[in-house]
Scaffold this motif. Structure first.
Motif, PDB file in Angstrom:
ATOM      1  N   LEU A   1      38.532 -52.406 -62.863  1.00  0.00           N
ATOM      2  CA  LEU A   1      38.795 -52.648 -64.290  1.00  0.00           C
ATOM      3  C   LEU A   1      39.669 -53.880 -64.472  1.00  0.00           C
ATOM      4  N   LYS A   2      40.671 -54.007 -63.594  1.00  0.00           N
ATOM      5  CA  LYS A   2      41.613 -55.112 -63.702  1.00  0.00           C
ATOM      6  C   LYS A   2      40.890 -56.441 -63.535  1.00  0.00           C
TER       7      LYS A   2
ATOM      8  N   GLN B   1      36.247 -42.784 -68.558  1.00  0.00           N
ATOM      9  CA  GLN B   1      36.789 -41.609 -67.860  1.00  0.00           C
ATOM     10  C   GLN B   1      35.753 -41.084 -66.871  1.00  0.00           C
TER      11      GLN B   1
ATOM     12  N   ASN C   1      38.446 -43.022 -58.427  1.00  0.00           N
ATOM     13  CA  ASN C   1      39.261 -43.386 -59.591  1.00  0.00           C
ATOM     14  C   ASN C   1      40.229 -44.528 -59.282  1.00  0.00           C
ATOM     15  N   GLN C   2      40.739 -44.586 -58.049  1.00  0.00           N
ATOM     16  CA  GLN C   2      41.597 -45.717 -57.646  1.00  0.00           C
ATOM     17  C   GLN C   2      40.804 -47.010 -57.649  1.00  0.00           C
ATOM     18  N   GLU C   3      39.608 -46.931 -57.081  1.00  0.00           N
ATOM     19  CA  GLU C   3      38.732 -48.101 -57.035  1.00  0.00           C
ATOM     20  C   GLU C   3      38.384 -48.565 -58.442  1.00  0.00           C
ATOM     21  N   LYS C   4      38.173 -47.595 -59.319  1.00  0.00           N
ATOM     22  CA  LYS C   4      37.822 -47.909 -60.705  1.00  0.00           C
ATOM     23  C   LYS C   4      38.939 -48.738 -61.356  1.00  0.00           C
ATOM     24  N   LYS C   5      40.172 -48.314 -61.121  1.00  0.00           N
ATOM     25  CA  LYS C   5      41.323 -49.026 -61.678  1.00  0.00           C
ATOM     26  C   LYS C   5      41.354 -50.478 -61.196  1.00  0.00           C
ATOM     27  N   ARG C   6      41.103 -50.644 -59.895  1.00  0.00           N
ATOM     28  CA  ARG C   6      41.094 -51.968 -59.286  1.00  0.00           C
ATOM     29  C   ARG C   6      39.994 -52.837 -59.920  1.00  0.00           C
TER      30      ARG C   6
ATOM     31  N   PRO D   1      36.737 -48.699 -72.172  1.00  0.00           N
ATOM     32  CA  PRO D   1      37.530 -47.665 -71.494  1.00  0.00           C
ATOM     33  C   PRO D   1      36.599 -46.603 -70.903  1.00  0.00           C
TER      34      PRO D   1
END
Ligand SMILES: *Cc1c(COP(=O)(O)O)cnc(C)c1O
Length: 351
Positions: free
Chosen positions: A275-276, A291, A268-273, A289
Protein backbone atom coordinates in the motif's frame (compact mmCIF):
# COMPACT_ATOMS: atom_id res chain seq x y z
CA UNK A 1 -38.53 -2.64 13.91
CA UNK A 2 -36.78 -5.98 14.43
CA UNK A 3 -37.59 -8.81 12.09
CA UNK A 4 -39.14 -10.83 14.90
CA UNK A 5 -42.14 -11.94 12.88
CA UNK A 6 -39.89 -13.42 10.20
CA UNK A 7 -41.17 -16.88 9.32
CA UNK A 8 -38.95 -18.93 7.04
CA UNK A 9 -41.91 -20.91 5.71
CA UNK A 10 -43.16 -17.76 3.97
CA UNK A 11 -39.89 -17.51 2.07
CA UNK A 12 -39.23 -21.06 0.86
CA UNK A 13 -40.39 -21.88 -2.68
CA UNK A 14 -43.78 -23.52 -2.04
CA UNK A 15 -43.12 -26.78 -3.93
CA UNK A 16 -40.04 -27.48 -1.79
CA UNK A 17 -42.18 -27.67 1.33
CA UNK A 18 -43.65 -30.90 -0.06
CA UNK A 19 -40.56 -32.24 -1.82
CA UNK A 20 -39.15 -35.51 -0.59
CA UNK A 21 -35.32 -35.50 -0.72
CA UNK A 22 -33.23 -38.39 -2.08
CA UNK A 23 -32.33 -40.73 0.71
CA UNK A 24 -28.86 -42.17 0.18
CA UNK A 25 -27.49 -45.35 1.70
CA UNK A 26 -25.33 -43.19 3.96
CA UNK A 27 -28.41 -41.27 5.12
CA UNK A 28 -30.10 -44.46 6.22
CA UNK A 29 -27.12 -45.89 8.08
CA UNK A 30 -24.88 -43.13 9.47
CA UNK A 31 -22.49 -44.72 11.93
CA UNK A 32 -19.17 -44.59 10.07
CA UNK A 33 -16.88 -45.39 12.94
CA UNK A 34 -18.46 -48.70 13.89
CA UNK A 35 -16.94 -51.88 12.43
CA UNK A 36 -19.71 -53.03 10.11
CA UNK A 37 -19.89 -54.91 6.83
CA UNK A 38 -21.21 -52.33 4.38
CA UNK A 39 -23.27 -54.01 1.67
CA UNK A 40 -25.73 -51.19 1.18
CA UNK A 41 -24.29 -48.82 -1.45
CA UNK A 42 -22.97 -51.01 -4.31
CA UNK A 43 -19.41 -49.77 -3.82
CA UNK A 44 -16.32 -51.77 -4.74
CA UNK A 45 -15.43 -53.40 -1.38
CA UNK A 46 -11.65 -53.39 -1.97
CA UNK A 47 -9.77 -50.65 -0.19
CA UNK A 48 -8.44 -47.72 -2.26
CA UNK A 49 -8.87 -45.21 0.59
CA UNK A 50 -11.70 -43.72 -1.49
CA UNK A 51 -13.83 -46.73 -2.39
CA UNK A 52 -16.62 -45.67 0.00
CA UNK A 53 -19.07 -42.81 -0.49
CA UNK A 54 -18.27 -39.79 1.67
CA UNK A 55 -20.34 -38.74 4.67
CA UNK A 56 -23.17 -36.69 3.09
CA UNK A 57 -23.44 -34.60 6.28
CA UNK A 58 -19.64 -34.13 6.73
CA UNK A 59 -20.10 -34.60 10.48
CA UNK A 60 -16.43 -34.59 11.55
CA UNK A 61 -15.59 -31.51 9.51
CA UNK A 62 -18.68 -29.64 10.68
CA UNK A 63 -17.97 -30.49 14.30
CA UNK A 64 -14.48 -29.06 14.03
CA UNK A 65 -15.75 -26.00 12.18
CA UNK A 66 -18.46 -25.44 14.77
CA UNK A 67 -15.76 -25.27 17.47
CA UNK A 68 -13.62 -22.92 15.38
CA UNK A 69 -16.47 -20.57 14.56
CA UNK A 70 -18.43 -20.94 17.78
CA UNK A 71 -21.68 -21.95 16.08
CA UNK A 72 -23.97 -24.99 16.34
CA UNK A 73 -23.35 -27.89 13.93
CA UNK A 74 -26.97 -27.64 12.75
CA UNK A 75 -26.32 -24.04 11.70
CA UNK A 76 -23.71 -25.12 9.11
CA UNK A 77 -24.08 -26.31 5.53
CA UNK A 78 -21.08 -27.21 3.36
CA UNK A 79 -20.93 -27.05 -0.42
CA UNK A 80 -18.67 -27.50 -3.42
CA UNK A 81 -17.34 -23.95 -3.08
CA UNK A 82 -19.39 -20.87 -2.13
CA UNK A 83 -20.64 -20.97 -5.68
CA UNK A 84 -22.66 -24.12 -4.93
CA UNK A 85 -23.80 -22.72 -1.58
CA UNK A 86 -25.09 -19.55 -3.28
CA UNK A 87 -26.77 -21.60 -5.99
CA UNK A 88 -28.58 -23.66 -3.33
CA UNK A 89 -29.75 -20.43 -1.63
CA UNK A 90 -31.15 -19.16 -4.95
CA UNK A 91 -32.91 -22.45 -5.62
CA UNK A 92 -34.40 -22.66 -2.14
CA UNK A 93 -35.90 -19.17 -2.01
CA UNK A 94 -36.30 -17.69 -5.51
CA UNK A 95 -39.02 -18.76 -7.94
CA UNK A 96 -37.68 -18.59 -11.53
CA UNK A 97 -39.29 -15.93 -13.78
CA UNK A 98 -41.15 -14.52 -10.79
CA UNK A 99 -38.81 -13.47 -7.99
CA UNK A 100 -35.94 -11.01 -7.88
CA UNK A 101 -32.82 -10.34 -5.82
CA UNK A 102 -30.84 -7.20 -5.02
CA UNK A 103 -27.10 -6.82 -5.47
CA UNK A 104 -24.84 -3.83 -4.77
CA UNK A 105 -22.37 -3.27 -7.65
CA UNK A 106 -19.48 -3.10 -8.06
CA UNK A 107 -19.41 -6.57 -6.53
CA UNK A 108 -18.69 -10.26 -7.10
CA UNK A 109 -19.81 -11.36 -10.57
CA UNK A 110 -21.17 -14.78 -9.60
CA UNK A 111 -24.32 -13.34 -7.97
CA UNK A 112 -25.76 -12.14 -11.27
CA UNK A 113 -24.48 -15.20 -13.16
CA UNK A 114 -26.25 -17.52 -10.71
CA UNK A 115 -29.39 -15.38 -10.82
CA UNK A 116 -29.38 -15.45 -14.64
CA UNK A 117 -28.82 -19.20 -14.61
CA UNK A 118 -31.86 -19.62 -12.37
CA UNK A 119 -33.91 -17.04 -14.35
CA UNK A 120 -34.12 -14.66 -11.39
CA UNK A 121 -34.19 -10.91 -12.07
CA UNK A 122 -31.31 -8.92 -10.55
CA UNK A 123 -32.12 -5.46 -9.24
CA UNK A 124 -29.06 -3.34 -8.68
CA UNK A 125 -28.35 -0.26 -6.66
CA UNK A 126 -24.82 1.10 -6.86
CA UNK A 127 -22.58 1.62 -3.87
CA UNK A 128 -21.65 5.25 -3.19
CA UNK A 129 -18.20 6.82 -3.70
CA UNK A 130 -16.97 5.25 -0.44
CA UNK A 131 -18.37 1.91 -1.65
CA UNK A 132 -21.14 1.89 0.97
CA UNK A 133 -24.76 1.04 0.12
CA UNK A 134 -27.71 3.39 0.24
CA UNK A 135 -30.14 1.59 2.54
CA UNK A 136 -32.97 3.83 1.32
CA UNK A 137 -32.32 2.84 -2.30
CA UNK A 138 -32.30 -0.87 -1.36
CA UNK A 139 -35.61 -0.60 0.49
CA UNK A 140 -37.08 1.47 -2.34
CA UNK A 141 -36.44 -1.15 -5.04
CA UNK A 142 -37.70 -3.99 -2.81
CA UNK A 143 -41.12 -5.45 -3.60
CA UNK A 144 -43.03 -8.54 -2.46
CA UNK A 145 -41.02 -10.71 -4.90
CA UNK A 146 -37.62 -9.52 -3.68
CA UNK A 147 -36.27 -12.57 -1.89
CA UNK A 148 -32.59 -11.94 -1.31
CA UNK A 149 -30.24 -9.03 -0.68
CA UNK A 150 -26.62 -10.00 -1.25
CA UNK A 151 -23.97 -7.98 0.59
CA UNK A 152 -20.31 -8.79 0.06
CA UNK A 153 -18.20 -7.66 3.04
CA UNK A 154 -15.28 -7.15 2.64
CA UNK A 155 -16.47 -6.43 -0.87
CA UNK A 156 -14.86 -7.79 -4.01
CA UNK A 157 -13.42 -5.96 -6.03
CA UNK A 158 -13.32 -2.85 -3.82
CA UNK A 159 -11.82 -4.45 -0.68
CA UNK A 160 -13.75 -2.46 1.95
CA UNK A 161 -16.05 -3.66 4.70
CA UNK A 162 -19.71 -2.65 4.46
CA UNK A 163 -20.44 -0.63 7.60
CA UNK A 164 -22.04 -2.32 10.60
CA UNK A 165 -24.72 0.41 10.79
CA UNK A 166 -25.82 -0.16 7.20
CA UNK A 167 -25.98 -3.92 7.61
CA UNK A 168 -27.87 -3.67 10.90
CA UNK A 169 -30.44 -1.36 9.34
CA UNK A 170 -30.91 -3.70 6.39
CA UNK A 171 -31.18 -6.77 8.64
CA UNK A 172 -33.94 -5.02 10.55
CA UNK A 173 -35.87 -3.47 7.67
CA UNK A 174 -35.32 -5.60 4.55
CA UNK A 175 -38.26 -7.98 4.17
CA UNK A 176 -36.38 -10.87 2.56
CA UNK A 177 -33.24 -12.80 3.45
CA UNK A 178 -29.94 -10.95 3.82
CA UNK A 179 -26.95 -12.93 2.52
CA UNK A 180 -23.56 -11.64 3.72
CA UNK A 181 -20.69 -13.05 1.67
CA UNK A 182 -17.70 -13.09 4.01
CA UNK A 183 -15.18 -14.70 1.65
CA UNK A 184 -12.49 -12.27 2.89
CA UNK A 185 -13.55 -11.78 6.53
CA UNK A 186 -10.47 -13.56 7.95
CA UNK A 187 -8.19 -10.84 6.58
CA UNK A 188 -10.21 -8.07 8.23
CA UNK A 189 -10.16 -6.86 11.83
CA UNK A 190 -13.96 -7.09 11.98
CA UNK A 191 -15.81 -9.90 13.68
CA UNK A 192 -17.92 -12.19 11.50
CA UNK A 193 -21.70 -11.70 11.47
CA UNK A 194 -21.94 -15.33 12.67
CA UNK A 195 -22.24 -14.01 16.23
CA UNK A 196 -25.52 -12.30 15.23
CA UNK A 197 -27.20 -15.38 13.76
CA UNK A 198 -29.44 -16.01 16.73
CA UNK A 199 -30.58 -12.39 16.69
CA UNK A 200 -31.59 -12.25 13.01
CA UNK A 201 -33.57 -15.20 11.58
CA UNK A 202 -33.28 -13.64 8.09
CA UNK A 203 -29.45 -13.70 8.11
CA UNK A 204 -27.38 -16.05 5.96
CA UNK A 205 -23.57 -15.92 5.98
CA UNK A 206 -21.32 -17.52 3.40
CA UNK A 207 -17.63 -18.16 3.83
CA UNK A 208 -15.09 -20.20 1.90
CA UNK A 209 -11.93 -22.29 2.24
CA UNK A 210 -10.68 -20.70 -1.03
CA UNK A 211 -9.06 -17.54 0.31
CA UNK A 212 -7.53 -17.26 3.81
CA UNK A 213 -7.78 -21.04 4.33
CA UNK A 214 -5.66 -21.68 1.24
CA UNK A 215 -7.68 -24.51 -0.29
CA UNK A 216 -9.24 -23.01 -3.45
CA UNK A 217 -8.42 -26.17 -5.42
CA UNK A 218 -10.45 -28.40 -3.11
CA UNK A 219 -13.71 -26.44 -3.54
CA UNK A 220 -15.26 -26.00 -0.11
CA UNK A 221 -17.79 -23.32 0.70
CA UNK A 222 -19.66 -22.80 3.96
CA UNK A 223 -23.07 -21.44 4.81
CA UNK A 224 -24.04 -20.37 8.34
CA UNK A 225 -27.71 -19.66 9.07
CA UNK A 226 -30.58 -20.59 11.35
CA UNK A 227 -31.26 -24.29 11.83
CA UNK A 228 -34.49 -23.83 9.81
CA UNK A 229 -32.68 -22.39 6.80
CA UNK A 230 -29.94 -25.03 6.98
CA UNK A 231 -32.60 -27.77 7.02
CA UNK A 232 -34.09 -26.44 3.77
CA UNK A 233 -30.70 -26.20 2.05
CA UNK A 234 -29.78 -29.69 3.25
CA UNK A 235 -32.94 -31.04 1.74
CA UNK A 236 -32.11 -29.79 -1.76
CA UNK A 237 -28.33 -30.28 -1.88
CA UNK A 238 -26.86 -33.13 -3.94
CA UNK A 239 -26.27 -36.00 -1.48
CA UNK A 240 -22.48 -36.27 -1.84
CA UNK A 241 -21.63 -32.66 -2.71
CA UNK A 242 -18.42 -32.49 -0.65
CA UNK A 243 -16.00 -35.25 -1.62
CA UNK A 244 -14.00 -37.43 0.74
CA UNK A 245 -10.60 -35.95 -0.07
CA UNK A 246 -11.88 -32.41 0.47
CA UNK A 247 -13.36 -33.37 3.84
CA UNK A 248 -10.12 -35.06 4.89
CA UNK A 249 -7.79 -32.23 3.86
CA UNK A 250 -10.06 -29.50 5.26
CA UNK A 251 -10.03 -31.28 8.64
CA UNK A 252 -6.23 -31.46 8.50
CA UNK A 253 -5.97 -27.77 7.66
CA UNK A 254 -8.29 -26.77 10.52
CA UNK A 255 -6.26 -28.88 12.93
CA UNK A 256 -3.17 -26.88 11.90
CA UNK A 257 -4.94 -23.60 12.13
CA UNK A 258 -1.87 -21.87 13.56
CA UNK A 259 -0.47 -21.99 9.99
CA UNK A 260 -3.55 -20.21 8.68
CA UNK A 261 -3.18 -17.46 11.27
CA UNK A 262 0.50 -16.97 10.45
CA UNK A 263 -0.21 -16.78 6.73
CA UNK A 264 -2.96 -14.20 7.28
CA UNK A 265 -0.60 -12.09 9.42
CA UNK A 266 2.10 -12.27 6.77
CA UNK A 267 -0.34 -11.40 3.97
CA UNK A 268 -1.57 -8.39 5.94
CA UNK A 269 2.01 -7.23 6.61
CA UNK A 270 2.82 -7.53 2.94
CA UNK A 271 -0.35 -5.63 2.11
CA UNK A 272 0.78 -2.72 4.28
CA UNK A 273 4.15 -2.67 2.54
CA UNK A 274 2.52 -2.72 -0.92
CA UNK A 275 0.00 0.00 0.00
CA UNK A 276 2.82 2.36 0.93
CA UNK A 277 4.72 1.96 -2.35
CA UNK A 278 1.58 1.97 -4.51
CA UNK A 279 0.58 5.26 -2.86
CA UNK A 280 3.89 6.82 -3.93
CA UNK A 281 3.60 5.75 -7.58
CA UNK A 282 2.73 8.52 -10.01
CA UNK A 283 0.75 6.44 -12.57
CA UNK A 284 -1.44 5.18 -9.72
CA UNK A 285 -4.05 7.86 -9.06
CA UNK A 286 -5.83 6.22 -6.20
CA UNK A 287 -5.25 3.29 -3.83
CA UNK A 288 -8.53 2.25 -2.24
CA UNK A 289 -8.64 1.24 1.44
CA UNK A 290 -8.80 -2.55 1.80
CA UNK A 291 -9.62 -5.09 4.49
CA UNK A 292 -9.11 -8.04 2.14
CA UNK A 293 -6.10 -9.83 0.59
CA UNK A 294 -6.18 -7.67 -2.51
CA UNK A 295 -5.84 -4.01 -3.41
CA UNK A 296 -7.92 -2.00 -5.88
CA UNK A 297 -5.96 0.76 -7.58
CA UNK A 298 -7.02 3.42 -10.07
CA UNK A 299 -4.38 3.99 -12.73
CA UNK A 300 -3.97 6.36 -15.67
CA UNK A 301 -4.85 3.72 -18.28
CA UNK A 302 -5.98 0.30 -17.03
CA UNK A 303 -5.55 -1.59 -20.31
CA UNK A 304 -2.09 -0.15 -20.92
CA UNK A 305 -0.89 -0.99 -17.41
CA UNK A 306 -2.54 -4.43 -17.51
CA UNK A 307 -0.66 -5.22 -20.74
CA UNK A 308 2.62 -3.96 -19.28
CA UNK A 309 2.20 -6.20 -16.23
CA UNK A 310 1.54 -9.17 -18.53
CA UNK A 311 4.67 -8.39 -20.57
CA UNK A 312 6.58 -8.53 -17.30
CA UNK A 313 5.08 -11.86 -16.26
CA UNK A 314 2.45 -10.63 -13.80
CA UNK A 315 -1.28 -11.24 -14.18
CA UNK A 316 -3.62 -8.82 -12.43
CA UNK A 317 -7.37 -8.33 -12.82
CA UNK A 318 -8.66 -5.47 -14.96
CA UNK A 319 -11.89 -4.21 -13.35
CA UNK A 320 -12.30 -1.26 -15.74
CA UNK A 321 -15.68 -2.51 -17.00
CA UNK A 322 -17.24 -2.55 -13.52
CA UNK A 323 -19.32 0.47 -12.46
CA UNK A 324 -17.34 2.98 -10.32
CA UNK A 325 -14.13 1.11 -11.26
CA UNK A 326 -13.03 3.03 -14.33
CA UNK A 327 -9.31 2.38 -14.98
CA UNK A 328 -9.12 0.17 -11.91
CA UNK A 329 -6.93 -2.90 -11.48
CA UNK A 330 -7.22 -5.44 -8.69
CA UNK A 331 -4.01 -6.94 -7.32
CA UNK A 332 -3.95 -9.97 -5.02
CA UNK A 333 -1.27 -10.02 -2.32
CA UNK A 334 1.34 -12.61 -3.27
CA UNK A 335 4.27 -14.15 -1.42
CA UNK A 336 7.04 -11.74 -0.29
CA UNK A 337 9.10 -12.77 -3.33
CA UNK A 338 6.18 -12.21 -5.71
CA UNK A 339 5.37 -8.85 -4.16
CA UNK A 340 8.99 -7.77 -4.46
CA UNK A 341 8.85 -8.59 -8.16
CA UNK A 342 5.60 -6.61 -8.51
CA UNK A 343 7.08 -3.57 -6.78
CA UNK A 344 10.23 -3.76 -8.89
CA UNK A 345 8.17 -3.75 -12.09
CA UNK A 346 5.98 -0.89 -10.84
CA UNK A 347 9.09 1.20 -10.11
CA UNK A 348 10.51 0.46 -13.55
CA UNK A 349 7.21 1.40 -15.24
CA UNK A 350 6.99 4.61 -13.18
CA UNK A 351 10.38 5.99 -14.11
C1 LIG B 1 -13.42 -15.83 -4.15
C2 LIG B 1 -14.79 -15.50 -3.70
C3 LIG B 1 -15.66 -16.49 -3.25
C4 LIG B 1 -15.19 -17.91 -3.18
O1 LIG B 1 -15.90 -18.74 -4.00
P1 LIG B 1 -15.60 -20.31 -3.89
O2 LIG B 1 -16.62 -20.87 -4.82
O3 LIG B 1 -15.82 -20.71 -2.46
O4 LIG B 1 -14.19 -20.52 -4.31
C5 LIG B 1 -16.90 -16.13 -2.79
N1 LIG B 1 -17.30 -14.85 -2.77
C6 LIG B 1 -16.49 -13.88 -3.18
C7 LIG B 1 -16.94 -12.47 -3.09
C8 LIG B 1 -15.21 -14.16 -3.67
O5 LIG B 1 -14.43 -13.17 -4.09
Amino acid sequence: MENNNFNIENHIRPHLMKMKPYSSARDEYKDFDKEMVFLDANENPFETAYNRYPDPQQQKLKKLLSQHKNVEVNQILLGNGSDEVLDLIFRAFCEPSKDNIITLPPTYGMYSVLANLNNIVVRETLLDKDFQPSTEAVLEITDSNTKLLIICSPNNPTGNLISVEHILKLLKEFKGLVVIDEAYIDFSPQESWISKLNEFPNLIITQTFSKAYGLAGLRLGVCYASQEIITVLNKIKPPYNVNQLTQKLAIKRLQNNQNIKEEITLINQEKKRLLKVLGETSFIQKVFPTQANFILIKVDDAQKRYDQFIENGIVVRNRNSQPLCENCLRLSIGTPVENKKLLHIIKTLDS
